[in-house]
Write a protein that holds these residues in place. Structure first.
Motif: not given
Length: 395
Positions: A124-128, A135-153, A163-168
């Motif tokens: 996520l830091t690399h993306l930012a 910010a919305s793109t980084q949040n989408q990437a985070l949502s995908a990875l959270l889904f992977l770890y919580r729902e699949v693994l 380091l998060r991008a600030k959503k204006p």
């Protein structure tokens, strides 16, 4: 690297398959190169087609044995299954699978089960920082990875300190009535009809494209929006000026549907298990799309050839071109019509926060004006006039 990824995460090397193997997209694959498969996230081998028993007629030539257990699904297949179990859209499925692939390649094709919060934070830091994504793109990437770890693994990552991008906070673009008519004047045909529906009814782009014949109530001048944002149904107004054009349009759509039936097609996509519950409903006229595509296509999930609705890119391009031709010095998109619709209703002293008086109670209308419903902060026209009478479309 791609070959190693394919073998480990859900796609076997095509060079090891000497005979055609069926794919879930309905095609047959003959030693297709792995990079081509990776570029198509919707095309992957099913577990059954990859199962081989030793010393059987289905074993690969040369005595080589390939054995897979029926329950040993690959990672990306498990991700897709989990997404479909929750009834997420195919767009969400494609986006999540793409982010998970990028995450794996970023960490040199390591399996996500071997990584954790530190690797997620690094990605996520690399993306930012390096890719400077929104910010919305980084949040989408985070949502995908959270889904992977919580729902699949089924792993708890704990807090993510990246380091998060600030959503204006953005203000929407709103057109004046004169600007709306100028843009509509530079549109024609089906694109003009859809744009008028976006502005006159306050529909979102995909809500308009996914309308079915049964959703239009010409008698009560209403449109029933099914599975809108947040999978919520709602009712909005049907402008009087669009009744006749829509009826003319539906007559041509019905002729196209009848031609499809004669050719052996005519079955439309039905959500969830309705197609099994009502086997003949997908060919009925009321279930057909109001704005069908000009050509037949293959369903990316079932592999069935059918006529889907129009692609959203056509209207998007037409609206941008019309705004340039009208010399509107604003960033105009299809969603701009929705914001303009709500703004013009408020300017006309209509309350868009409460259910409309003119709708029946089963559709959210108020009995005698006494019933009130909790607002979901959605800019749709549950418009109730502060003066007696039926609210008119701003168009």
């Amino acid at each position: 690297m791609e070959s190693a990824f394919s073998s480990q995460f859900g796609i076997l090397d095509g060079s090891r398959l000497p005979r055609p193997v069926s794919c879930n997209c309905g095609k047959f694959l003959y030693n297709n190169p792995i990079p081509a498969l990776l570029r198509n996230p919707r095309c992957y081998f099913t577990e059954d087609s990859l199962t081989r028993k030793p010393n059987s007629v289905n074993a690969p030539l040369g005595g080589e044995e390939m054995i897979m257990q029926p329950n040993s699904k690959k990672l990306l297949d498990r991700v897709r299954d989990a997404i479909r179990l929750k009834h997420y859209s195919i767009r969400t499925e494609e986006a999540y699978v793409n982010w998970i692939k990028r995450y794996i390649f970023f960490h040199d094709v390591r399996h996500p089960a071997e990584m954790g919060a530190a690797e997620v934070e690094a990605f996520l830091t690399h993306l930012a920082v390096k890719e400077n994504v929104a910010a919305s793109t980084q949040n989408q990437a985070l949502s995908a990875l959270l889904f992977l770890y919580r729902e699949v693994l089924h792993q708890d990552l704990g807090p993510i300190d990246a380091l998060r991008a600030k959503k204006p906070k953005r203000l929407p673009t709103v057109l004046t009535k004169e600007e709306v008519h100028r843009v509509l004047g530079h549109l024609s045909g089906i694109h003009q009809l859809m744009a008028k529906l976006l502005y006159g009814s306050g529909l979102r782009l995909m809500e308009c494209l996914r309308l079915r014949v049964k959703d239009l109530d010409f008698a009560q001048r209403a449109i029933l929006v099914r599975d809108g944002k947040g999978e919520k149904d709602r009712v909005t107004m049907l402008p009087e000026s669009l009744v006749a054009p829509l009826q003319d349009h539906l007559r041509s759509v019905k002729r196209l549907h009848e031609e499809d039936l004669v050719r052996g097609f005519g079955a439309v996509y039905l959500p969830y298990a309705l197609e099994r519950k009502y086997p003949n409903a997908n060919r009925e006229w009321i279930w057909q799309y109001v704005f069908p595509s000009r050509r037949l296509s293959v369903d990316p999930r079932s592999g069935v050839v059918r006529r889907h609705h129009l692609h959203e890119s056509g209207l998007q391009k037409a609206v941008r071109a019309a705004a340039r031709a009208a010399e509107i010095p604003k960033k105009v998109s299809c969603h701009t019509f929705r914001h303009s619709f709500a703004t013009h209703l408020l300017e006309a002293h209509y309350d868009i926060r409460t259910p409309p008086l003119y709708l029946p109670p089963q559709w959210g209308g108020m009995k005698g004006g006494a019933q009130e419903r909790e607002d979901d902060h959605d800019l749709h026209p549950r418009a109730q006039s502060r003066r007696p009478g039926r609210p008119q479309s701003p168009g």
